[in-house]
Scaffold this motif. Sequence first.
Motif, PDB file in Angstrom:
ATOM      1  N   GLY A 294       0.805  -1.209   0.000  1.00 36.99           N
ATOM      2  CA  GLY A 294       0.000   0.000   0.000  1.00 36.99           C
ATOM      3  C   GLY A 294       0.838   1.258   0.000  1.00 36.99           C
ATOM      4  N   PHE A 295       1.840   1.305   0.854  1.00 40.18           N
ATOM      5  CA  PHE A 295       2.688   2.491   0.939  1.00 40.18           C
ATOM      6  C   PHE A 295       3.653   2.590  -0.243  1.00 40.18           C
ATOM      7  N   SER A 296       3.743   1.537  -1.027  1.00 41.76           N
ATOM      8  CA  SER A 296       4.548   1.585  -2.255  1.00 41.76           C
ATOM      9  C   SER A 296       3.688   1.946  -3.462  1.00 41.76           C
ATOM     10  N   GLY A 297       2.423   2.285  -3.216  1.00 47.11           N
ATOM     11  CA  GLY A 297       1.580   2.792  -4.287  1.00 47.11           C
ATOM     12  C   GLY A 297       0.525   1.857  -4.807  1.00 47.11           C
ATOM     13  N   PRO A 299      -2.555   0.293  -3.103  1.00 43.69           N
ATOM     14  CA  PRO A 299      -3.478  -0.022  -2.002  1.00 43.69           C
ATOM     15  C   PRO A 299      -4.450  -1.151  -2.329  1.00 43.69           C
ATOM     16  N   GLN A 300      -4.811  -1.324  -3.595  1.00 43.75           N
ATOM     17  CA  GLN A 300      -5.733  -2.416  -3.938  1.00 43.75           C
ATOM     18  C   GLN A 300      -5.077  -3.771  -3.694  1.00 43.75           C
ATOM     19  N   ALA A 301      -3.795  -3.883  -4.016  1.00 44.46           N
ATOM     20  CA  ALA A 301      -3.079  -5.131  -3.707  1.00 44.46           C
ATOM     21  C   ALA A 301      -3.021  -5.352  -2.199  1.00 44.46           C
ATOM     22  N   ALA A 302      -2.848  -4.273  -1.446  1.00 42.67           N
ATOM     23  CA  ALA A 302      -2.846  -4.378   0.012  1.00 42.67           C
ATOM     24  C   ALA A 302      -4.175  -4.924   0.509  1.00 42.67           C
ATOM     25  N   LEU A 303      -5.286  -4.376  -0.017  1.00 39.91           N
ATOM     26  CA  LEU A 303      -6.602  -4.819   0.426  1.00 39.91           C
ATOM     27  C   LEU A 303      -6.876  -6.257   0.020  1.00 39.91           C
ATOM     28  N   ALA A 304      -6.372  -6.659  -1.132  1.00 36.37           N
ATOM     29  CA  ALA A 304      -6.576  -8.041  -1.576  1.00 36.37           C
ATOM     30  C   ALA A 304      -5.950  -9.035  -0.602  1.00 36.37           C
ATOM     31  N   LEU A 305      -4.873  -8.659   0.040  1.00 36.76           N
ATOM     32  CA  LEU A 305      -4.248  -9.524   1.046  1.00 36.76           C
ATOM     33  C   LEU A 305      -4.904  -9.374   2.412  1.00 36.76           C
ATOM     34  N   LEU A 306      -5.284  -8.147   2.762  1.00 38.28           N
ATOM     35  CA  LEU A 306      -5.753  -7.864   4.118  1.00 38.28           C
ATOM     36  C   LEU A 306      -7.163  -8.373   4.383  1.00 38.28           C
ATOM     37  N   ALA A 324      -9.025  -1.261   7.427  1.00 38.16           N
ATOM     38  CA  ALA A 324      -9.746   0.004   7.629  1.00 38.16           C
ATOM     39  C   ALA A 324      -8.925   1.175   7.105  1.00 38.16           C
ATOM     40  N   HIS A 325      -7.618   1.148   7.381  1.00 41.06           N
ATOM     41  CA  HIS A 325      -6.733   2.222   6.902  1.00 41.06           C
ATOM     42  C   HIS A 325      -6.829   2.357   5.383  1.00 41.06           C
ATOM     43  N   TRP A 326      -6.658   1.253   4.665  1.00 40.93           N
ATOM     44  CA  TRP A 326      -6.600   1.342   3.208  1.00 40.93           C
ATOM     45  C   TRP A 326      -7.965   1.566   2.589  1.00 40.93           C
ATOM     46  N   SER A 531      -1.262  10.038   5.632  1.00 41.95           N
ATOM     47  CA  SER A 531      -1.190   8.949   4.645  1.00 41.95           C
ATOM     48  C   SER A 531      -2.566   8.499   4.190  1.00 41.95           C
ATOM     49  N   LEU A 532      -3.624   8.906   4.907  1.00 39.37           N
ATOM     50  CA  LEU A 532      -4.976   8.568   4.477  1.00 39.37           C
ATOM     51  C   LEU A 532      -5.445   9.457   3.329  1.00 39.37           C
ATOM     52  N   GLY A 533      -4.768  10.575   3.128  1.00 41.99           N
ATOM     53  CA  GLY A 533      -5.119  11.456   2.020  1.00 41.99           C
ATOM     54  C   GLY A 533      -6.440  12.170   2.191  1.00 41.99           C
ATOM     55  N   LEU A 534      -6.871  12.397   3.413  1.00 35.02           N
ATOM     56  CA  LEU A 534      -8.154  13.045   3.685  1.00 35.02           C
ATOM     57  C   LEU A 534      -7.933  14.522   4.003  1.00 35.02           C
TER      58      LEU A 534
END
Length: 583
Positions: A294-297, A299-306, A324-326, A531-534
């Motif tokens: 996710g932090f390498s750009g 986030p969808q791959a991160a969510l697929a694992l999480l 929740a973060h991603w 890092s949440l970009g909000l």
Amino acid sequence: MTPRPPLSDHQLSELRRAQQLVREGKGQGAIERIRPLLEAKVIHADVYWLFAEACRLAGLKAEARTSLNAAINLDPAQPGPWAALGSLLEEMEDLGTALVARRRLVEVDPDGVNAWLALGDLLLRLGDAREAEPAYRRALALVPGGFRAGHGLALALRLQDRPQEALAVTGTLVTRPGVPALTRTLHGHLLGDLDRLEDAAAQYRAVIATRPEELDAQETLARLLPQIGRGDEALAGYEAALRARPGDRALWRSAVRTARGLRRWPACLAWSEQAVRRFPGDPFLAVAHADALGFSGDPQAALALLEPLAGGPAPDAFAAVQAAHWRLATGDPEAAERHARAATALAPDEQTGWAYLATAWRLLNDPRERWLIDPERHVGTLMLEPPPGYADRESFLAELRAVLEGMHGANAHHPDDQSARQGTQTRGHLFTRRDPVIEALSRTLHRQIEEWLATLPRDETHPFLRRNTGWIGFRHSWSIRLRDSGFHVSHIHQEGWLSSAFYVSLPPEVESAPADGDVPGALVFGVPDASLGLSLPPRRVERAEVGKLVLFPSYAWHGTVPFASAHPRMTVAFDALPVPAQS
């Protein structure tokens, strides 16, 4: 003492067979050998003692305790059962009774070095370094130069904030062959305590050169190097260690955790990818790898694992938090809310899930956000009262400033794994310092905080209020000294319950700043992690004021506004946990 009745040749033979089974770790087999002796009413201390050891091996701790007490009643002057009872009670977490057994053991066996070492170790475990010190000194007198006794003594001295004395002890030990890596690492910690940071780094390097699996040295070195301007070397020790010990799971976990904490995402991504292949099924490594993606750009791959880890048959709280973060970072507050609620159900006292839940509710315009973190009701402000012996607050703060300045002196850079930018942070737990000014601050803050807690309402459904017993203990404490352009990024305190900012000194530009707009040096609540970009405005801006203490739930997002000045902004902060109500 009751005389030991003689044992027959057959009984002695059975006892020897049982002893051999105990040596082989076969507790149940030993029990079967000894039980007929007990059923035959063979009353002998050694029989009860050996039966206790067999029961302990078999996991029958209550039976072992009863048998050891029987052995002691038969022969209270024999050291062995007292030693075994002390160890058993420590395993059973009955530390108060274990201490009674350990003290009785040194009375029975005053020349037994192991008895004194066990007493010192238990006293340290109970947090009584002052009482542990003479136990280790006695052990050293019995075996001069003993590594374990010397290490224990140095640790007891360090915990009493006597690092120079402790360093003298470890200094004699580390020059000798065979010194344990644990003691060499402690020597490095003491060098760091005395602000000899380059020497400390050199000591940690020497430890991991021969013992790359010494994780305390690895982790401390990685976090120290950025503070002395050598951040590009922070992970070099791990790189060599992983090549040397590629099958060491604990080392891989430490390397990934440290790279993640230092935000070294390329290393975290590479190491976590290798680690999850080597150790499939390790949830920590899987979540860390997802975060690195996710932090390498991606986030969808991160969510697929999480998300499978967060919502599977054995849901993982850490995975739910990061999911929740991603989900927040990708603009899906509904899914983020589901994950955050799952995380808070799995780990209700961990703070990150509550922070993400508050953010999701805010994005969803859910009124429960204000129930969870009300910036007016749940954030408290107090002015420090002068501790006893001081005429006024100003005279106390002048002494406190001088003490803290000495603790910040040689540090050049902020720790990379903390929230401060352009500043320094003191090492260790500040409130354990045996400095009368620090002790006065700790006592006064402790009293005033508990007075404030008494004003809060009770709510058994609320994650902060339900834990309020009215009493606290300080978990961590530190001082931050920010320089020109310094600030804190928005963050929370995962391991706390109640967190804080206490203002010791401020630049004149901060003290005289107008109350409206972006107040330089102010404490800002409600702006989530960048890092949440909000893009969310603050819920509360608390202006800094010398002598002011600000208290808030540890899951509340908080950061500070940068300031421009040649003078520093110095604070003391801490995390507190509730302790059981006192009568």
